[in-house]
Scaffold this motif. Structure first.
Motif, mmCIF file in Angstrom:
data_model
loop_
_atom_site.group_PDB
_atom_site.id
_atom_site.type_symbol
_atom_site.label_atom_id
_atom_site.label_comp_id
_atom_site.label_asym_id
_atom_site.label_seq_id
_atom_site.Cartn_x
_atom_site.Cartn_y
_atom_site.Cartn_z
ATOM 1 N N LEU A 170 23.643 29.119 14.098
ATOM 2 C CA LEU A 170 23.114 29.361 12.758
ATOM 3 C C LEU A 170 22.058 28.321 12.391
ATOM 4 N N THR A 171 22.167 27.146 12.969
ATOM 5 C CA THR A 171 21.216 26.071 12.655
ATOM 6 C C THR A 171 20.557 25.474 13.896
ATOM 7 N N ILE A 172 21.034 25.837 15.074
ATOM 8 C CA ILE A 172 20.467 25.306 16.307
ATOM 9 C C ILE A 172 20.038 26.473 17.188
ATOM 10 N N GLN A 173 18.776 26.509 17.536
ATOM 11 C CA GLN A 173 18.291 27.602 18.365
ATOM 12 C C GLN A 173 18.730 27.415 19.814
ATOM 13 N N LYS A 174 18.892 28.533 20.497
ATOM 14 C CA LYS A 174 19.263 28.459 21.906
ATOM 15 C C LYS A 174 18.102 27.893 22.725
ATOM 16 N N PRO A 175 18.404 27.225 23.821
ATOM 17 C CA PRO A 175 17.360 26.617 24.652
ATOM 18 C C PRO A 175 16.291 27.637 25.041
ATOM 19 N N GLY A 176 15.027 27.203 24.931
ATOM 20 C CA GLY A 176 13.910 28.093 25.217
ATOM 21 C C GLY A 176 13.408 28.810 23.985
ATOM 22 N N HIS A 177 14.202 28.784 22.916
ATOM 23 C CA HIS A 177 13.848 29.485 21.681
ATOM 24 C C HIS A 177 13.743 28.543 20.486
ATOM 25 N N SER A 178 13.779 27.264 20.731
ATOM 26 C CA SER A 178 13.669 26.303 19.638
ATOM 27 C C SER A 178 12.203 26.019 19.335
ATOM 28 N N GLU A 179 11.881 26.008 18.054
ATOM 29 C CA GLU A 179 10.521 25.690 17.645
ATOM 30 C C GLU A 179 10.151 24.253 18.005
ATOM 31 N N HIS A 180 11.147 23.426 18.197
ATOM 32 C CA HIS A 180 10.881 22.028 18.563
ATOM 33 C C HIS A 180 10.227 21.929 19.943
ATOM 34 N N HIS A 181 10.372 22.974 20.769
ATOM 35 C CA HIS A 181 9.716 22.949 22.081
ATOM 36 C C HIS A 181 8.203 22.925 21.958
ATOM 37 N N THR A 182 7.676 23.398 20.829
ATOM 38 C CA THR A 182 6.223 23.408 20.630
ATOM 39 C C THR A 182 5.679 22.028 20.295
ATOM 40 N N GLY A 183 6.543 21.142 19.821
ATOM 41 C CA GLY A 183 6.099 19.829 19.366
ATOM 42 C C GLY A 183 5.422 19.884 18.015
ATOM 43 N N LEU A 184 5.409 21.075 17.398
ATOM 44 C CA LEU A 184 4.750 21.260 16.102
ATOM 45 C C LEU A 184 5.751 21.275 14.952
ATOM 46 N N ALA A 185 7.039 21.177 15.252
ATOM 47 C CA ALA A 185 8.090 21.176 14.232
ATOM 48 C C ALA A 185 8.575 19.750 14.012
ATOM 49 N N VAL A 186 8.826 19.442 12.747
ATOM 50 C CA VAL A 186 9.250 18.091 12.378
ATOM 51 C C VAL A 186 10.469 18.158 11.473
ATOM 52 N N ASP A 187 11.501 17.390 11.818
ATOM 53 C CA ASP A 187 12.663 17.214 10.943
ATOM 54 C C ASP A 187 12.511 15.879 10.235
ATOM 55 N N PHE A 188 12.559 15.909 8.906
ATOM 56 C CA PHE A 188 12.353 14.693 8.132
ATOM 57 C C PHE A 188 13.665 14.044 7.689
ATOM 58 N N ASN A 189 13.614 12.746 7.591
ATOM 59 C CA ASN A 189 14.641 11.890 6.979
ATOM 60 C C ASN A 189 16.032 12.130 7.532
ATOM 61 N N ASN A 190 17.009 12.428 6.660
ATOM 62 C CA ASN A 190 18.400 12.451 7.121
ATOM 63 C C ASN A 190 18.834 13.789 7.693
ATOM 64 N N VAL A 191 17.942 14.766 7.769
ATOM 65 C CA VAL A 191 18.245 16.086 8.339
ATOM 66 C C VAL A 191 19.531 16.639 7.716
ATOM 67 N N ALA A 192 19.552 16.705 6.406
ATOM 68 C CA ALA A 192 20.736 17.177 5.686
ATOM 69 C C ALA A 192 20.314 17.967 4.453
ATOM 70 N N ARG A 193 21.240 18.780 3.943
ATOM 71 C CA ARG A 193 20.926 19.663 2.825
ATOM 72 C C ARG A 193 20.552 18.888 1.555
ATOM 73 N N ASP A 194 21.118 17.692 1.383
ATOM 74 C CA ASP A 194 20.811 16.950 0.160
ATOM 75 C C ASP A 194 19.378 16.408 0.144
ATOM 76 N N PHE A 195 18.654 16.599 1.237
ATOM 77 C CA PHE A 195 17.250 16.195 1.259
ATOM 78 C C PHE A 195 16.451 16.941 0.181
ATOM 79 N N GLU A 196 16.880 18.149 -0.164
ATOM 80 C CA GLU A 196 16.153 18.938 -1.162
ATOM 81 C C GLU A 196 16.203 18.307 -2.557
ATOM 82 N N ASN A 197 17.099 17.362 -2.757
ATOM 83 C CA ASN A 197 17.229 16.709 -4.062
ATOM 84 C C ASN A 197 16.460 15.396 -4.144
#
Length: 263
Positions: free
Chosen positions: A169-196
């Motif tokens: 639900l939150t982790i893509q299967k290998p080969g299908h992750s947008e992180h493979h492009t190097g164009l995706a960025v996860d910021f800070n604590n990588v948690a839902r409370d980041f929206e606050n």
């Protein structure tokens, strides 16, 4: 007189007999013909559907974003900034990533300047923002997914099947992750409370200026196939980012929109 009456009676009987004979003859079906049924009782014959005609031309783009997600024969746009990778569209074999370190994290070198400027300007605005994760190889994605499955099995007593379904639900299967492009960025604590946080508010107001968009919005889960991730942003280029936000589209919708514009 009686003779005349008798003749009349005989004539009448003869006429009746002639009528009966004619009726019997008409009632017999003509040789070789089937009896005709009443039109009111006849069922209309189904119309045969013509077989589809094969076309030598490329198929038309799908008409909905949902179709874009599930299209196994998805054709990428020419713009590398809009490469689409999701649950059913794998990273293209010919997509080249040249990783470059930024503050200890590997990113796609083609977005280095944009990310550097974003983080610099955020800092100048008094916003605490950093990159927790960016480029991942397929092998690293395999390790991340497996660790997530094991944690769910150990911590929540899930079966492996349940744990894998939940992890995906939150982790893509290998080969299908947008992180493979190097164009995706996860910021800070990588948690839902980041929206606050002020950092998230700053990103939502300014990220498009640097070519970044929130990749997995809460109202697009059925299209992206990924639960809401307020910390996950994607580089698409400034012009594309502005257009996506103005149109209210996620990446799946936007690339479909562009394909339909080109059709």
């Amino acid at each position: 007189m009686r003779r005349r009456q008798a003749v009349t009676v005989l004539s009448a009987v003869f006429c009746v007999l002639i009528a009966l004979v004619i009726t019997a003859v008409l009632a017999v079906p003509h040789a070789g013909e089937a009896p005709v049924e009443a039109a009111a009782s006849a069922e209309p014959e189904p119309t045969a559907t013509p077989a589809p005609v094969e076309s030598a031309e490329a198929s038309e783009p799908p008409t909905s974003a949902a179709e874009a997600v599930i299209d196994e024969n998805y054709v990428q746009l020419d713009d590398w900034q809009l490469v689409l990778v999701n649950d059913t569209v794998p990273l293209p074999d010919d997509f080249v990533v040249t990783p470059q370190l930024y503050d200890g994290v590997q990113i796609n070198s083609r977005m280095y300047t944009a990310l550097r400027d974003l983080l610099r300007d955020a800092s100048d605005a008094g916003v605490s923002l950093w990159v927790a994760s960016a480029y991942r190889s397929v092998e690293e994605q395999e390790r991340i997914l497996e660790n997530a499955i094991q944690n769910r099995m150990n911590d929540y007593g899930m079966t492996r099947e349940e744990a894998e379904e939940n992890a995906l639900l939150t982790i893509q299967k290998p080969g299908h992750s947008e992180h493979h492009t190097g164009l995706a960025v996860d910021f800070n604590n990588v948690a839902r409370d980041f929206e606050n946080t002020d950092a998230y508010a700053w990103l939502m107001e300014n990220a498009e200026k640097y070519g970044f968009v929130e990749r997995y919005p809460a109202d697009k889960e059925e299209i992206t196939g990924i639960d809401y991730e307020c910390w996950h942003f994607r580089y698409v280029g400034r012009d594309n980012a502005v257009a996506m936000n103005e149109l209210g589209m996620c990446l799946e919708e936007y690339v479909l929109y562009l394909k339909n514009q080109q059709a």
